[in-house]
Design an enzyme around this catalytic site. Structure first.
Site, PDB file in Angstrom:
ATOM      1  N   GLY A 221      43.102  19.531  13.330  1.00 33.34           N
ATOM      2  CA  GLY A 221      44.355  18.832  13.061  1.00 33.34           C
ATOM      3  C   GLY A 221      44.813  17.887  14.151  1.00 33.34           C
ATOM      4  O   GLY A 221      46.019  17.629  14.289  1.00 33.34           O
TER       5      GLY A 221
ATOM      6  N   MET B 134      38.946  18.106   4.267  1.00 32.06           N
ATOM      7  CA  MET B 134      37.524  17.988   3.906  1.00 32.06           C
ATOM      8  C   MET B 134      37.269  18.486   2.483  1.00 32.06           C
ATOM      9  O   MET B 134      36.464  19.388   2.262  1.00 32.06           O
ATOM     10  CB  MET B 134      36.674  18.767   4.921  1.00 32.06           C
TER      11      MET B 134
ATOM     12  N   ILE C   4      36.645  16.991  -1.636  1.00 34.67           N
ATOM     13  CA  ILE C   4      36.561  15.901  -2.603  1.00 34.67           C
ATOM     14  C   ILE C   4      37.610  16.179  -3.664  1.00 34.67           C
ATOM     15  O   ILE C   4      37.681  17.294  -4.210  1.00 34.67           O
ATOM     16  CB  ILE C   4      35.151  15.817  -3.212  1.00 34.67           C
ATOM     17  N   LEU C   5      38.452  15.202  -3.937  1.00 37.32           N
ATOM     18  CA  LEU C   5      39.599  15.422  -4.829  1.00 37.32           C
ATOM     19  C   LEU C   5      39.274  14.969  -6.253  1.00 37.32           C
ATOM     20  O   LEU C   5      38.570  13.983  -6.458  1.00 37.32           O
ATOM     21  CB  LEU C   5      40.809  14.651  -4.288  1.00 37.32           C
TER      22      LEU C   5
ATOM     23  N   ASN D 197      44.221   8.368   3.423  1.00 31.06           N
ATOM     24  CA  ASN D 197      43.167   9.182   4.035  1.00 31.06           C
ATOM     25  C   ASN D 197      42.628   8.453   5.253  1.00 31.06           C
ATOM     26  O   ASN D 197      42.651   7.224   5.316  1.00 31.06           O
ATOM     27  CB  ASN D 197      42.031   9.373   3.012  1.00 31.06           C
TER      28      ASN D 197
ATOM     29  N   HIS E  95      39.048   7.994   7.275  1.00 26.59           N
ATOM     30  CA  HIS E  95      37.606   8.228   7.144  1.00 26.59           C
ATOM     31  C   HIS E  95      36.924   7.683   8.402  1.00 26.59           C
ATOM     32  O   HIS E  95      37.194   6.561   8.821  1.00 26.59           O
ATOM     33  CB  HIS E  95      37.068   7.505   5.898  1.00 26.59           C
TER      34      HIS E  95
ATOM     35  N   LEU F  20      35.492   8.064  -4.296  1.00 27.45           N
ATOM     36  CA  LEU F  20      35.473   8.602  -2.932  1.00 27.45           C
ATOM     37  C   LEU F  20      35.423   7.488  -1.879  1.00 27.45           C
ATOM     38  O   LEU F  20      34.577   6.604  -1.950  1.00 27.45           O
ATOM     39  CB  LEU F  20      34.251   9.522  -2.770  1.00 27.45           C
ATOM     40  N   ASP F  21      36.330   7.550  -0.915  1.00 21.41           N
ATOM     41  CA  ASP F  21      36.335   6.636   0.238  1.00 21.41           C
ATOM     42  C   ASP F  21      36.310   5.165  -0.192  1.00 21.41           C
ATOM     43  O   ASP F  21      35.578   4.351   0.371  1.00 21.41           O
ATOM     44  CB  ASP F  21      35.121   6.925   1.156  1.00 21.41           C
TER      45      ASP F  21
ATOM     46  N   GLU G 160      41.421   6.667  16.089  1.00 18.96           N
ATOM     47  CA  GLU G 160      42.098   7.306  14.946  1.00 18.96           C
ATOM     48  C   GLU G 160      43.522   7.696  15.336  1.00 18.96           C
ATOM     49  O   GLU G 160      44.479   7.478  14.579  1.00 18.96           O
ATOM     50  CB  GLU G 160      41.326   8.560  14.503  1.00 18.96           C
TER      51      GLU G 160
HETATM   52  C1  GRF Z   1      38.414  13.083  12.004  1.00 16.17           C
HETATM   53  O1  GRF Z   1      37.436  12.456  12.750  1.00 16.17           O
HETATM   54  C2  GRF Z   1      38.492  12.490  10.630  1.00 16.17           C
HETATM   55  O2  GRF Z   1      38.248  11.130  10.601  1.00 16.17           O
HETATM   56  C3  GRF Z   1      37.397  13.250   9.942  1.00 16.17           C
HETATM   57  O3  GRF Z   1      37.479  14.548  10.436  1.00 16.17           O
HETATM   58  C4  GRF Z   1      38.059  14.529  11.720  1.00 16.17           C
HETATM   59  C5  GRF Z   1      39.265  15.392  11.681  1.00 16.17           C
HETATM   60  O4  GRF Z   1      39.725  15.683  12.941  1.00 16.17           O
HETATM   61  N1  GRF Z   1      37.484  13.150   8.530  1.00 16.17           N
HETATM   62  P1  GRF Z   1      41.146  16.379  13.138  1.00 16.17           P
HETATM   63  O5  GRF Z   1      41.170  17.630  12.272  1.00 16.17           O
HETATM   64  O6  GRF Z   1      42.205  15.404  12.743  1.00 16.17           O
HETATM   65  O7  GRF Z   1      41.185  16.734  14.587  1.00 16.17           O
END
Ligand code: GRF
Length: 208
Positions: free
Chosen positions: A12, A87, A89-90, A104, A106, A141-142, A171
Site C-alpha cells: 500500500g 491485483m 482483474i475486474l 488505476n 499500472h 484490461l489496462d 508513482e
Molecule cells: C505498484 O508498483 C503498482 O504500480 C503495481 O503494484 C505496486 C503496488 O505497490 N501495480 P504498493 O502496494 O502501492 O506499494
C-alpha cells in the site's frame, strides 16, 4: 468534499502517498482489500481510516467477488475509486458501475506491457525507458484513457527490482497529483484523451 475509496492488495505504498498528500477537498473514506493480510490495511487503520477486507478466495466466481466488493465500496458513497496496487482483474459489471470514476496505476508506459512482470519484460525487450501510467478503468484490461505517465531510464545491468524501485518513486509523485486533478474537476475524458483544465504537473513526468 469528495469521498475516495482506495483498493489495495499488499503493502500500500501508493495508498500511503495519496493519504499523506492531504489533498484539498478529498476525504479518504476507506481503504479496502481483497487480501486480509495486506500490510497497508494496518497502516490506514492506525490513521483512523475505515478498513475492511473481502477475501476473493471465498467467492465462487470473479463476478460474485466484484459484486460484494461493490456493495462494500458503495457504503462509503465514493466519488472516486482508486486502484492502488489492487491485483485483481475486474469484471465488466464492476468497470461499468464505476465508469469514469475509477482510476488505476499500472507499472508500465501503456499501451506497452499490459498485465504482469512489466519491468522484466521491458528489460528483456531492451527498452531504454520504463515508467508508470495512471488511467481510467474500463472493461479492457489496462486500456482506459490515460491521465498521467512518468518515465525513468533503464540502465545497463538493471534488474527488474532496480527498475521497480525507480518507477515507484515516480508513482508516488504522480498518483496524488492525478487524484487531486480528479477531485478538483480538472479532468475531462474525450475519447481516449483526458483533457486537462488548470494543468498540474501530473500530465507527464520525465526523470533522468
Ligand atoms: C505498484 O508498483 C503498482 O504500480 C503495481 O503494484 C505496486 C503496488 O505497490 N501495480 P504498493 O502496494 O502501492 O506499494
Amino acid at each position: 468534499m469528495k469521498n475516495i475509496v482506495i483498493l489495495i492488495s499488499g503493502r500500500g505504498s501508493n495508498m500511503q502517498s495519496i493519504v499523506n498528500a492531504n489533498i484539498p477537498n478529498a476525504n479518504v473514506a476507506a481503504v479496502l482489500s481483497n487480501n486480509p493480510n495486506a500490510a497497508g490495511l494496518a497502516w490506514a487503520a492506525e490513521r483512523g481510516i475505515a478498513t475492511a477486507a473481502l477475501n476473493h478466495k471465498e467467492f465462487a466466481s470473479r463476478e460474485d467477488f466484484d459484486r460484494a466488493m461493490m456493495q462494500l465500496i458503495d457504503q462509503y458513497a465514493p466519488d472516486l475509486v482508486v486502484l492502488a496496487g489492487f491485483m485483481r482483474i475486474l469484471t465488466p459489471v464492476f468497470c461499468r458501475h464505476y465508469e469514469n470514476r475509477c482510476i488505476n496505476i499500472h507499472p508500465s508506459l501503456l499501451p506497452s506491457f499490459t498485465g504482469l512482470n512489466t519491468h522484466q519484460r521491458a528489460i528483456d525487450e531492451g527498452c531504454r525507458i520504463a515508467g508508470c501510467t495512471i488511467h481510467f478503468v474500463t472493461e479492457v484490461l489496462d486500456n482506459g484513457a490515460i491521465i498521467a505517465q512518468g518515465v525513468v531510464p533503464i540502465l545497463d545491468g538493471d534488474t527488474a527490482d532496480d527498475v521497480a524501485a525507480r518507477v515507484l518513486k515516480v508513482e508516488h509523485q504522480l498518483f496524488p497529483q492525478a487524484v487531486a486533478d480528479f477531485v478538483s474537476g480538472s479532468l475531462k475524458i474525450e475519447g481516449k484523451r483526458v483533457m486537462k483544465q488548470n494543468l498540474s504537473d501530473a500530465t507527464a513526468q520525465l526523470l533522468a
